[in-house]
Design an enzyme around this catalytic site. Structure first.
Site, PDB file in Angstrom:
ATOM      1  N   GLU A 241       0.776  -1.276  -0.104  1.00 30.66           N
ATOM      2  CA  GLU A 241       0.019  -0.048   0.067  1.00 30.66           C
ATOM      3  C   GLU A 241       0.731   1.220  -0.169  1.00 30.66           C
ATOM      4  O   GLU A 241       0.724   2.256  -0.925  1.00 30.66           O
ATOM      5  CB  GLU A 241      -0.984   0.131   1.453  1.00 30.66           C
ATOM      6  CG  GLU A 241      -1.825   1.273   1.257  1.00 30.66           C
ATOM      7  CD  GLU A 241      -2.812   1.175   0.328  1.00 30.66           C
ATOM      8  OE1 GLU A 241      -3.721   0.407   0.460  1.00 30.66           O
ATOM      9  OE2 GLU A 241      -2.927   1.922  -0.671  1.00 30.66           O
TER      10      GLU A 241
ATOM     11  N   GLY B 239     -23.399   9.732 -17.972  1.00 32.53           N
ATOM     12  CA  GLY B 239     -23.490  10.505 -16.497  1.00 32.53           C
ATOM     13  C   GLY B 239     -22.995   9.779 -15.494  1.00 32.53           C
ATOM     14  O   GLY B 239     -22.169   8.865 -15.591  1.00 32.53           O
TER      15      GLY B 239
ATOM     16  N   ASP C 138     -16.596  10.565 -19.037  1.00 30.13           N
ATOM     17  CA  ASP C 138     -17.476   9.820 -18.583  1.00 30.13           C
ATOM     18  C   ASP C 138     -17.096   8.198 -18.965  1.00 30.13           C
ATOM     19  O   ASP C 138     -16.859   7.861 -20.073  1.00 30.13           O
ATOM     20  CB  ASP C 138     -18.790  10.060 -19.455  1.00 30.13           C
ATOM     21  CG  ASP C 138     -20.032   9.620 -18.898  1.00 30.13           C
ATOM     22  OD1 ASP C 138     -19.825   8.950 -17.663  1.00 30.13           O
ATOM     23  OD2 ASP C 138     -21.175   9.841 -19.272  1.00 30.13           O
TER      24      ASP C 138
ATOM     25  N   ASP D 108       1.219   3.824  -3.099  1.00 36.81           N
ATOM     26  CA  ASP D 108       0.697   5.267  -2.761  1.00 36.81           C
ATOM     27  C   ASP D 108       1.920   6.321  -3.075  1.00 36.81           C
ATOM     28  O   ASP D 108       1.551   7.514  -3.960  1.00 36.81           O
ATOM     29  CB  ASP D 108       0.265   5.506  -1.511  1.00 36.81           C
ATOM     30  CG  ASP D 108      -0.890   4.739  -1.130  1.00 36.81           C
ATOM     31  OD1 ASP D 108      -1.531   4.131  -2.112  1.00 36.81           O
ATOM     32  OD2 ASP D 108      -1.353   4.574  -0.093  1.00 36.81           O
TER      33      ASP D 108
ATOM     34  N   ASP E 143     -22.528   7.301 -12.312  1.00 37.57           N
ATOM     35  CA  ASP E 143     -22.950   5.962 -11.785  1.00 37.57           C
ATOM     36  C   ASP E 143     -22.501   5.824 -10.480  1.00 37.57           C
ATOM     37  O   ASP E 143     -21.403   5.952 -10.216  1.00 37.57           O
ATOM     38  CB  ASP E 143     -22.853   5.131 -13.061  1.00 37.57           C
ATOM     39  CG  ASP E 143     -21.502   4.985 -13.406  1.00 37.57           C
ATOM     40  OD1 ASP E 143     -20.468   4.565 -12.745  1.00 37.57           O
ATOM     41  OD2 ASP E 143     -21.227   5.528 -14.645  1.00 37.57           O
TER      42      ASP E 143
ATOM     43  N   SER F 118      -7.074   1.731  -4.192  1.00 39.56           N
ATOM     44  CA  SER F 118      -6.155   2.250  -3.630  1.00 39.56           C
ATOM     45  C   SER F 118      -5.161   2.830  -4.516  1.00 39.56           C
ATOM     46  O   SER F 118      -4.312   3.664  -4.175  1.00 39.56           O
ATOM     47  CB  SER F 118      -5.289   1.034  -3.018  1.00 39.56           C
ATOM     48  OG  SER F 118      -5.872   0.677  -1.842  1.00 39.56           O
TER      49      SER F 118
END
Ligand SMILES: *[C@@H]1O[C@H](CO)[C@@H](O)[C@H](O)[C@H]1NC(C)=O
Ligand SMILES: *[C@@H]1O[C@H](CO)[C@@H](O)[C@H](O)[C@H]1NC(C)=O
Ligand SMILES: *[C@@H]1O[C@H](CO)[C@@H](O)[C@H](O)[C@H]1NC(C)=O
Ligand SMILES: *[C@@H]1O[C@H](CO)[C@@H](O)[C@H](O)[C@H]1NC(C)=O
Ligand SMILES: *[C@@H]1O[C@H](CO)[C@@H](O)[C@H](O)[C@H]1NC(C)=O
Length: 650
Positions: free
Chosen positions: A317, A627, A608, A321, A629, A565
């Site tokens: 992780e 749009g 989109d 990151d 969701d 993540s």
């Protein structure tokens, strides 16, 4: 405890629980109809056991917080960008003298000597050490010792089902702890970090968690394992994502102008830790000028870069990151690392918020050991006091950890969510990854018809804090197999599914109402009533970014990594560049972005996503559609378009 003695204890429990009396003139203040999976009551708590009793007082003006935050965050508001000072935030929400006096009088009338009762530094918590006997009398409840699985080293003291307060006191109280809540830190022998509750026997990263840590149960990145060779060609971003793929996908090239005035932070919870040599391995391949560069460490509650445990579960992780956030913002922009908790106690979101906001601290007089990690660490780790208001929050914070909403009580979640709103008022953008299990909760858990966590349940299980209307939830997309970065992405359907859905705790904020309604009207999901919350509640995610096939260096090897993540730190890097450009021309940081990004102009500046879905709980989940969701939000960012729009805002 053997199974049979446990059974006897449970039977005994069932008998006495029925007898709980509700004191006259009292009202139920908080109730819980379920406890987190894996925990069971094993005996009544000993009457003379001492509890660090904490009463969270009602914060005045909290009912206006949506108005306040919309006032400084909605692009059409005349006060857009006029963020509040920390002092204004603290004074606006500081509990009244009437609340303090009412609660003190109640305690004293309940037999607690006045000198035992203390008011915390921030003025929002009343504290007193009480025995179980006193707490049971004050709250008209019964306390039990709960145990995790068969392991009697992991116990937790909580009251059963509900607790009461006199009606006139209840009005002044948000929450009392320790009572019903299970945001708990498991206890282990000193010097040995405990691994509890791993989800399965594989080397999935969920085994590298403690119960008390945000996201226990997993929303860590997943991996398919190491790879033989790096491609690093734009034509192959469907197989391997490297920083150049993301730059191409999101039109992201930027040279920071005022890096010393700008700030962004990545949040990590020990034992997660980055590995310096892995950063260099990554940089030498993808950003050579950054070899040797490190994040700026902000140690919170003794947080440090532990090296006792390593491998993908412990380094995946943090390495992911930092490698992506740092390489995308480039060498000029320092990246802050909020490393929270030591190796033994760990830390919760509450601990991090304590460090960012002194008025939230439960520190004065001892933290709440059933909720949050306690410092100085009683198990021999960090010996300093708990951090309380010691860190000035960075303009952007990215966190890739989360709970399942049903793990915690609504009151606890609401109090914490208000803290995220306060950060928004101060101009901070709070990003959270939306979870990796589609419409299911962490590690694929769902709910049954009663709202109880159940792996065979068919009711969707939203996450926390992504369900909080004042954070920005980031879902995941993928470059489709055999497609290039020039073609539209889909919702991520490799290894993980983008977390999304509808909260069972938080009502829908006004900023997303029309976007969500459009989705539900045009593309009704068609599930039986009760499958997800249709009463008009907070829907997420808000946005998305790529979360499939990332190349991440871990312990000297390159891994192929998946997860929301990935998407959160990448989005943080992009928004940070927008802050830099605004600050450079004397404007405020973008702060809480949701009211802005749901406007038609800004929605058009996102790509989109209209294909893919987020299965879970035995269903196909929701489908990405034109749009907004509940899979990919308003879509993935186009930096150039967003920058142009945000530069025009005041
Ligand atoms: C509980 O902790 C003790 C002391 O470290 C250990 O010997 C024992 O095996 C643990 N019990 C379980 C069920 O893990
Ligand atoms: C877990 O990892 C170890 C060491 O890397 C390996 O030997 C083992 O086969 C893995 N187990 C599973 C179930 O993948
Ligand atoms: C509660 O007890 C602890 C441990 O003795 C002590 O450090 C703390 O100050 C006490 N808190 C209050 C509010 O009296
Ligand atoms: C992608 O291309 C490879 C090789 O050309 C082919 O084997 C594979 O079936 C294709 N995958 C998809 C999803 O089209
Ligand atoms: C649905 O969400 C609302 C908050 O918007 C909450 O009050 C309600 O209890 C939820 N319903 C269920 C069945 O959880």
């Amino acid at each position: 405890m053997t199974l049979s003695t446990r059974l006897v204890a449970l039977l005994a429990l069932a008998l006495c629980v029925v007898a709980v009396p509700a004191p006259a003139g009292h009202v139920v203040h908080e109730a819980r109809d379920r406890i987190p999976r894996g925990w069971a009551p094993v005996r009544r708590a000993e009457p003379d056991m001492v509890l660090p009793f904490r009463v969270g007082l009602v914060q005045p003006n909290l009912q206006n917080i949506e108005d306040y935050i919309m006032d400084v965050s909605h692009p059409e508001s005349p006060n857009y960008g006029k963020h509040w000072s920390p002092a204004k935030v603290a004074s606006t929400f500081r509990p009244t003298k009437e609340s303090v006096d009412t609660v003190r009088d109640w305690l004293v009338e309940g037999g607690i000597a006045p000198e035992r009762v203390k008011l915390g530094t921030g003025g929002s918590w009343m504290k007193v050490n009480v025995t179980i006997e006193e707490a049971e009398r004050l709250l008209g409840t019964e306390y039990y010792v709960y145990q995790y699985g068969e392991d009697d080293n992991y116990t937790h003291v909580a009251c059963h089902e509900k607790y009461h307060l006199p009606e006139h006191v209840s009005k002044h109280v948000e929450i009392v702890s320790p009572t019903l809540h299970f945001d708990t830190i498991p206890r282990g022998p000193a010097g040995q970090w405990q691994k509890v509750g791993s989800r399965d026997d594989s080397n999935s990263s969920s085994s590298a968690r403690t119960i008390g840590q945000p996201g226990f149960g997993t929303s860590f990145p997943k991996t398919k394992g190491t790879i033989q060779s790096i491609i690093d060609q734009l034509e192959n971003c469907d197989e391997q994502i490297v920083p150049n793929c993301l730059r191409a996908l999101y039109d992201f090239e930027y040279y920071p102008l005022v890096p010393d005035k700008n700030s962004l932070a990545i949040v990590e919870y020990t034992p997660q830790a980055y590995v310096a040599s892995d950063l260099d391995m990554f940089f030498s391949n993808f950003s050579p000028s950054q070899v040797g560069q490190r994040p700026v460490l902000y140690s919170i509650d003794g947080g440090y870069i532990q090296t006792d445990y390593g491998g993908f579960d412990y380094n995946g992780e943090s390495n992911l990151d930092l490698q992506y956030a740092m390489s995308l913002v480039g060498s000029r922009q320092p990246v802050q690392l909020y490393q929270a908790g030591d190796l033994y106690e760990g830390a919760s979101f509450g601990n991090l918020l304590d460090a960012l906001d002194a008025s939230y601290c439960t520190f004065d007089g001892g933290d709440d050991p059933e909720f949050d990690a306690v410092y100085p660490d009683p198990y021999g780790g960090y010996e300093g006091a708990e951090d309380c208001g010691t860190v000035t929050p960075a303009y952007i914070m990215s966190t890739s950890y989360g709970y399942t909403e049903a793990d915690l009580t609504p009151a606890y979640e609401q109090r914490q969510c208000a803290e995220y709103a306060k950060l928004g008022l101060m101009g901070i953008t709070v990003l959270f990854s939306s979870g990796d299990d589609g419409v299911a909760g962490n590690s694929g858990v769902c709910l049954d018809a009663d709202g109880e966590e159940d792996y065979d349940g068919t009711v969707f299980a939203p996450g926390f804090p992504v369900d909080c209307p004042y954070v920005t939830a980031v879902g995941a997309t993928q470059v489709n197999p055999n497609s290039t970065v020039l073609e539209p992405e889909s919702a991520c359907e490799q290894v993980i599914y983008s977390g999304g859905g509808f909260s069972n705790v938080f009502p829908m904020p006004s900023y997303q109402a029309s976007a969500v309604e459009e989705y539900l009207t045009n593309y009704p999901p068609g599930y039986p009533a009760g499958t997800y919350n249709t009463s008009g509640s907070r829907a997420y995610p808000d946005i998305a970014a790529n979360g499939a096939n990332y190349i991440v260096a871990v312990q000297g090897e390159f891994y192929l990594v998946y997860g929301t993540s990935c998407a959160s730190p990448v989005s943080a890097a992009i928004f940070s560049a927008i802050n830099d450009a605004r600050i450079a021309i004397g404007k405020s940081p973008i702060g809480f972005i949701n009211p802005t990004i749901y406007t038609p102009e800004f929605r058009a500046a996102f790509n989109d996503i209209t294909t893919g879905s987020n299965p879970g709980c035995g269903t196909e989940g929701f489908y990405a559609q034109p749009g907004w969701d509940p899979v990919t939000g308003v879509g993935t960012p186009n930096f150039v378009k967003l920058l142009a729009l945000w530069l025009v805002l005041p």
